[in-house]
Enzyme design. Structure first.
Site, PDB file in Angstrom:
ATOM      1  N   HIS A 100      21.056 -29.805  38.560  1.00  0.00           N
ATOM      2  CA  HIS A 100      20.218 -30.919  38.125  1.00  0.00           C
ATOM      3  C   HIS A 100      20.132 -30.999  36.604  1.00  0.00           C
ATOM      4  O   HIS A 100      19.653 -31.996  36.061  1.00  0.00           O
ATOM      5  CB  HIS A 100      18.824 -30.866  38.765  1.00  0.00           C
ATOM      6  CG  HIS A 100      17.900 -29.849  38.216  1.00  0.00           C
ATOM      7  ND1 HIS A 100      17.760 -28.582  38.737  1.00  0.00           N
ATOM      8  CD2 HIS A 100      17.015 -29.911  37.181  1.00  0.00           C
ATOM      9  CE1 HIS A 100      16.839 -27.918  38.061  1.00  0.00           C
ATOM     10  NE2 HIS A 100      16.374 -28.699  37.114  1.00  0.00           N
TER      11      HIS A 100
ATOM     12  N   ASP B  73      22.175 -26.596  44.045  1.00  0.00           N
ATOM     13  CA  ASP B  73      21.717 -26.867  42.681  1.00  0.00           C
ATOM     14  C   ASP B  73      22.302 -25.830  41.720  1.00  0.00           C
ATOM     15  O   ASP B  73      21.575 -25.050  41.093  1.00  0.00           O
ATOM     16  CB  ASP B  73      20.185 -26.856  42.631  1.00  0.00           C
ATOM     17  CG  ASP B  73      19.645 -27.331  41.288  1.00  0.00           C
ATOM     18  OD1 ASP B  73      20.355 -28.085  40.597  1.00  0.00           O
ATOM     19  OD2 ASP B  73      18.515 -26.935  40.939  1.00  0.00           O
TER      20      ASP B  73
ATOM     21  N   SER C 285      14.675 -24.639  33.523  1.00  0.00           N
ATOM     22  CA  SER C 285      15.628 -25.032  34.548  1.00  0.00           C
ATOM     23  C   SER C 285      17.006 -24.474  34.200  1.00  0.00           C
ATOM     24  O   SER C 285      17.449 -24.547  33.053  1.00  0.00           O
ATOM     25  CB  SER C 285      15.725 -26.556  34.637  1.00  0.00           C
ATOM     26  OG  SER C 285      14.567 -27.106  35.178  1.00  0.00           O
TER      27      SER C 285
END
Length: 262
Positions: free
Chosen positions: A81, A119, A212
């Site tokens: 992502h 992901d 992230s």
């Protein structure tokens, strides 16, 4: 009919009790941007996490920030992502202060390799020589592909925010977390894939577990077993458990694309 109505109300109430899992870039405005967060952590010292990189992604004049990890001389690993839809990335190597790297490399989208459903992404980079401040992290051994690591302690690091209200940290922070049972996340979110690792966050320690795409590295053996992926739509200080990509689920894919295996 009255009994049926009561049962339906019970199902609806049960369904709405679950929090929504969201990638950090999709957390509602005012709670987070793409950055995940380190809360209740501590500042890193020079050379503590030589494998972490900062990733400054660019698209149409805008940009986002993520973490990543060096897994080989020409490879960085991060969350899908983070790379999704981005045109390029500047990689910051060996930094404590976020933009004060030992050196940087620019990489275009043609060198992004994104997994079809998980992901997780790989970034092909120019060759990097290893030394005390810039070094790779090893991945789990193939023999450990079925290890769930529940109860193991691990380190997460990143430049993410330190609270829901604060800005991105300019200095690299770390936090020690204990890997939990997937049932903790399943009970909170309603479902939870076996390709993920659950990180409970009691007392907000480790909430969001770093940027992230950042690495989750076990203390025993210093191998990266997770990638920071998502948390609760309730915000980073909600005490909601966090989801990490389980690296052992992608060892074959990583090997097939990079040649790296243990």
């Amino acid at each position: 009919m009255k009994v049926l109505a009561v049962l339906l109300l019970g199902v609806i109430a049960s369904a709405t009790a679950f929090e929504k899992p969201v990638f950090w870039k999709d957390v509602p405005v005012g709670k987070a941007s793409i950055e995940g967060r380190i809360t209740m952590g501590y500042p890193a010292y020079e050379g503590k996490v030589p494998y972490i990189v900062g990733l400054g992604f660019s698209k149409n004049g805008g940009g986002t920030w993520c973490g990543g990890s060096i897994i080989g001389n020409t490879w960085v690993m991060t969350a899908k992502h983070c790379t999704d839809g981005m045109e390029s990335v500047t990689i910051y190597y060996g930094a404590l202060w976020r933009l004060q790297a030992q050196y940087t490399h620019w990489v275009g989208r043609s060198d992004f390799i994104e997994h079809g459903s998980g992901d997780i992404s790989l970034i092909r980079t120019p060759h990097v020589d290893f030394w005390s401040l810039v070094n790779k992290v090893e991945l789990p051994r193939y023999d450990d592909r079925y290890n769930n690591y529940q109860g193991w302690w691990a380190l997460v690091s990143g430049w993410g925010k330190t609270s829901d209200e604060g800005g991105v940290s300019e200095y690299l922070n770390c936090v020690d977390v204990q890997i939990g049972e997937n049932s903790v996340c399943e009970n909170y979110y309603g479902s939870f894939s076996g390709d993920l690792i659950c990180i409970p966050t009691p007392e907000n320690k480790g909430t969001c577990s770093g940027d992230s795409g950042g690495p989750l590295v076990i203390h025993d053996g210093n191998r990266q077993v997770g990638i920071v992926s998502f948390g609760s739509s309730a915000g980073c200080l909600s005490n909601g458990p966090k989801g990490m990509v389980r690296v052992t689920s992608y060892l074959d894919w990583i090997r097939d694309n990079t040649g790296i295996s243990y």
